[in-house]
Design a protein around this motif. Structure first.
Motif, short mmCIF file in Angstrom:
data_model
loop_
_atom_site.label_atom_id
_atom_site.label_comp_id
_atom_site.label_asym_id
_atom_site.label_seq_id
_atom_site.Cartn_x
_atom_site.Cartn_y
_atom_site.Cartn_z
N TYR A 182 0.84 -1.19 0.00
CA TYR A 182 0.00 0.00 0.00
C TYR A 182 0.89 1.25 0.00
N CYS A 183 1.70 1.40 1.04
CA CYS A 183 2.70 2.48 1.05
C CYS A 183 2.11 3.82 0.62
N GLU A 184 1.17 4.28 1.40
CA GLU A 184 0.54 5.56 1.06
C GLU A 184 1.59 6.67 0.99
N THR A 185 1.46 7.51 0.00
CA THR A 185 2.40 8.63 -0.15
C THR A 185 2.46 9.47 1.13
N PRO B 44 3.23 0.83 -4.79
CA PRO B 44 3.74 -0.55 -4.76
C PRO B 44 5.19 -0.60 -5.22
N LEU B 45 5.86 -1.72 -4.92
CA LEU B 45 7.24 -1.90 -5.37
C LEU B 45 7.33 -2.86 -6.55
N GLY C 106 3.55 -0.50 -18.17
CA GLY C 106 4.20 -1.80 -18.30
C GLY C 106 4.64 -2.27 -16.93
N PHE C 107 5.24 -3.43 -16.90
CA PHE C 107 5.62 -3.96 -15.58
C PHE C 107 6.69 -3.11 -14.94
N MET C 108 6.75 -3.18 -13.62
CA MET C 108 7.77 -2.48 -12.84
C MET C 108 8.16 -3.39 -11.69
N GLN C 109 9.45 -3.42 -11.40
CA GLN C 109 9.94 -4.22 -10.27
C GLN C 109 11.09 -3.52 -9.59
#
Lengths: 614, 614
Positions: free
Chosen positions: B316-319, B369-370, B597-600
């Motif tokens: 979640y990691c809210e800003t 998200p990460l 696109g994907f992110m990691q």
């Protein structure tokens, strides 16, 4: 005999150190000391201990008895080899005439059939070739290497002729349909390939191949071979070389064996040898090598024990083994064109091998532990003095590891300030100039000056310890495959104009090193490395600390300080142990050059509760 | 009330961002976009969504109904706070008159007793203070912060007077012997301390302290408190604050609570608060913080779950939580004088918080998200739009994190090119100039110019990610404690002459990051970080790769390339996945600014057979 895939064998050519002018703050002072001190010290010791006299006596030039151990001839040969290398870059009529004098003695000691080994000539002429452990061909191998070196240095053939007569004698006595033989201490095999390359006589490398093939087939003779304690694995006579899976036995012998195997593959292309070399290399480097590059943990057999057995204080790590590891890996690099082998050469150059000699050039380690309570020190000479004389030939030729030529251009394997002249395969001559403060700084400016504009590949090694680098090429930074690492190299395959500049900036941070958990001795410990330099902590710099009675946090930021005044000029790392006391690390190679005291490479790691590990 | 040891509390002073001129390539363009785009976008959205009209309607200045959610007032206040900060460094009469117009509406909406919350005034005047979850004081807290900021920016008291009247109203209604209250969403507590500092009225910080002390004693009211699913831990009403052991519940609320606790400790010196802060900080940072600085893994409660629960795609990691983490850690740094807190501020500045805003300045992430399969994108606004408005006040004040003043000198916490004016404690005024390309380069040249030669301490933070540094001080490199790190700082306590130069070179290598094994989501994975910047991989740069279908060797050397043309100017890392395909990493904060696109962040690590790990 299955041929190795052509692709697997690159067969790069070594660039002789005579083409490589080293002009840097790291190697240049050492090379000077080597010439002024080490060479003379070794010659004097060979004289004092009767090693040189043995030749005179065997040659009937003086009265007396053989003195010392049966392998002592080899020390004289190794000093001669080193002296030849020194002469190649720095003519010295006095040294040359001294060598000529010794060569005359050696020639006199050779028997009429070519046989040459003063111990047997003087002590046991009827027991020749009865015991593989008596180093007859080991001595012979070193004679060959000295002879080739001296011939290349001076053009004088006398010692080379002695060597050829001896090799011809071997070839008459041993070989298919003749006598079997396994030499207990490898060395002759690689030497014979060298002799072949100098003379062009194919029978020499074929004899080397035959000698390799003799191993592991029950042909070994003598007490060692039968000794239950070690068995034939001690001298790599347990399995045929093409079936080797694991590194075993005496470390120096094993390395010389693999060096020779790499040498003959050039000519034979034997795929089984290639496979064996790959297997045994992985087994050595991935399970049996200290972080310093040291190999052979056990004093008992001067060699290997079981996987991951890498104790620190009792580490044997013979200096010769580290040097031999460099020899082997240099050959592997040329053979397979992979930088990982040059990484090992570098590890030995700056750590495992270099630690063997004092900064003053006249004291030596035979054994190189990674921890000491303060009772281990360099000395001037040893009864078995292979290590000093190996350093005497390893160091003056250090420049040979810097470059290679490939079939499409040139390769930069080691970084050192200076200049080299190479011929790339299409006949273009190229001058390569390195401007760098390596190993203390990771920035290398390379000036590539072909004698005419030409296309060829320049390969730059990105060392295994380096995770990030910046590359600037003549026409600006080029994204694309040119900027990426292939087999450990940046490959700049492009048109080169005289004076083209390449700047390679290698990240050279303070690196925390940890072992695989299988290495029991290093569990819960870390070592520090910066660039190629492995660090250690010595008591004299750390008066607040007691041996192994402190911990270091992996997160501890360390001050990187270059001290011109210390240990010949070293970059030290300074910080605080977790207990708050200050601590200072020096390069491992420079330890035991001051007051005695504890030394540690692997220090205990402080508890780390951080969620992320860098 | 036990007093904390004096030694434990340093009480450094923040240096306001108005004294810090930022002139660098990283922050300056962002601050411009913030002023030109973000501020206007947020004001427009507040207008469009009725947030501003709600004040006019509550004030009887226009007809209409309350629109939106009960905490919407806070967004207007936060934009005003941000606008005030923007005005402090860059006067703008047009913006100022727009703010004055809005302030008039706010003043009109205040009830005669000082109460101010348009939702209750318009929708439920008889249900005031009946439900802790309705954000009445949360809104009030943001009003106070805006009022203080605008007063400091312009000297105009109107909004400050509104805020004081409201705070006085709170103080009349709540407190010892009066009504109990626990605010469901913390914010008022830290705001009241701020109001105290601006006005000097002690009752404000005492009310803050009382509000903190109310928590965890059964005084919470409303549905949330009784909700079995979350219970009082959701809003940190489960234990008295002095007994806090672990971070729990809603992430932003928890951070605002700890921020306030750190604020009141300044005045109270309460040792129990100090202990609780240390405990909960360790619990947060050592077990519950993403490598980006993100906190609060769960969408369910916008907050914490169990230790080491740090899933990547569902993070979640809210800003707002990342921003609040910076607020809290900034206070902790000032309070305890330890650089580890400034490390967290830095982590948020360059990663967790900064990722919340697009490079264009008008699109936002609420959730960070990460990892993403490509379906997560920034949008222009949210129904609950706390994050854009939090960025609008966090970013323009970013300069406040750079420096602090200690009782013996000054502290450099964050590196950014530019200049600052500080007063050190003995009345000497000091100009500090930073010349650096941080965060892309680790070299910082610091010019220290006191208005008279004087002795004081300059503390330079050595970031937690940095293991090796070089320090050059005006009179040459000084071995000794000056060169060593203490609480994360190099302490240069010396006589300073105007124009004295200090050069700090931080090793800024490509760093491989691994999690503790307890973090299940990251087992067998690594992330890349260089300096303070955490990297990620986006599909658009990696057409040869599929999401999570590749591995990266920790040993892979990466090309470090600065690309002025890309994403506003970023340093990228380029190399090869273990499968041989090329890969490129960009800073995490810059993701989702191009094609979807994907992110990691955490990529699978290739098998590593090396004996030594760097």
């Amino acid at each position: 005999m299955a041929q190795a895939e052509t692709a697997a064998i690159k067969s790069w050519q070594s660039v002789p150190f005579t083409k490589v002018a080293i002009d840097d703050a790291f190697w240049q002072p050492r090379l000077k000391v080597l010439k002024s001190t080490t060479m003379k010290a070794c010659l004097d010791k060979c004289e004092e201990t009767g090693r040189i006299a043995n030749f005179a006596i065997a040659g009937g030039l003086m009265e007396g008895k053989f003195e010392g151990i049966y392998y002592n001839d080899s020390d004289v040969y190794k000093v001669l080899e080193g002296a030849a290398y020194a002469l190649m870059t720095d003519r010295d009529p006095e040294l040359e005439s001294e060598i000529d004098r010794i060569i005359d003695l050696i020639a006199a000691a050779q028997e009429s059939d070519g046989y040459l080994c003063t111990y047997f000539t003087l002590e046991a002429p009827d027991r020749k070739w009865s015991d593989m452990e008596k180093h007859e061909m080991y001595n012979g191998g070193h004679l060959i290497e000295a002879a080739v070196a001296y011939f290349e240095a001076t053009g004088k053939r006398k010692l080379l002729d002695v060597a050829c007569r001896m090799a011809d004698h071997y070839d008459r006595v041993f070989g298919p349909g003749k006598r079997h033989w396994v030499e207990g201490h490898e060395e002759i095999e690689l030497a014979l390939v060298k002799l072949y390359r100098t003379t062009g006589e194919e029978r020499y490398w074929k004899l080397a191949l035959w000698l390799l093939e003799e191993r592991g087939r029950g042909h070994g003779v003598g007490a060692i071979w039968d000794k239950e304690e070690w068995g034939p694995a001690y001298c790599q006579d347990d399995v045929p070389v093409r079936d080797i899976e694991k590194v075993t036995g005496h470390a120096v012998r094993a390395m010389y064996l693999y060096t020779a195997m790499a040498d003959v593959v050039h000519a034979s292309g034997d795929a089984a040898y290639v496979d064996a070399l790959h297997r045994v290399w992985a087994h050595t480097v991935e399970r049996n090598m200290y972080v310093t590059g040291g190999i052979g943990p056990s004093r008992h057999n001067e060699g290997f024990t079981h996987d991951y057995d890498l104790p620190n204080e009792s580490a044997y790590c013979e200096t010769c083994a580290a040097i031999a590891m460099a020899f082997w890996n240099h050959r592997m690099n040329l053979l397979f064109g992979d930088a990982k082998y040059a990484d090992v050469v570098e590890r030995e150059m700056y750590n495992g091998a270099l630690a063997g000699i004092s900064l003053s050039g006249d004291k030596f380690f035979y054994v190189n532990p990674l921890a000491s309570k303060g009772d281990h020190h360099r000395v001037e000479w040893f009864g078995t003095s292979c290590c000093p004389t190996n350093l005497a030939r390893f160091l003056p030729s250090i420049g040979q590891y810097a470059y290679a030529s490939s079939d499409d251009g040139l390769v930069v394997n080691q970084y050192m300030n200076g200049e080299a002249a190479l011929e790339v395969k299409n006949g273009t001559n190229v001058k390569v100039k390195q401007s760098t403060a390596y190993p203390w700084d990771g920035r290398i400016e390379l000036t590539v000056s072909p004698d005419r504009a030409d296309r060829f590949a320049v390969r730059l090694r990105v060392p295994g310890w380096c995770r990030g680098y910046k590359l600037t090429v003549p026409d600006g930074q080029v994204p694309g495959s040119e900027g990426l690492v292939d087999n450990g190299y940046l490959v700049l395959d492009r048109h080169w104009m005289p004076g083209d500049n390449v700047i390679l900036e290698l990240d050279m941070p303070v690196g925390v090193v940890r072992s695989r958990p299988e290495v029991e001795a290093n569990q819960g410990r870390l070592a520090l490395q910066r660039g190629p330099i492995v660090y250690c902590m010595e008591q004299t710099d750390n008066p607040e600390l007691s041996c192994d009675d402190f911990t270091l946090a992996a997160r501890e930021p360390l001050s990187v300080e270059h001290r011109e005044d210390l240990l010949g000029g070293v970059t030290v790392l300074r910080g605080k142990a977790a207990e708050g006391k200050s601590c200072l690390f020096i390069p491992y190679y420079a330890w035991d050059n001051r007051e005695a005291g504890f030394m540690q490479v692997w220090v205990r790691e402080a508890e780390d509760r951080h969620l992320y590990r860098y």
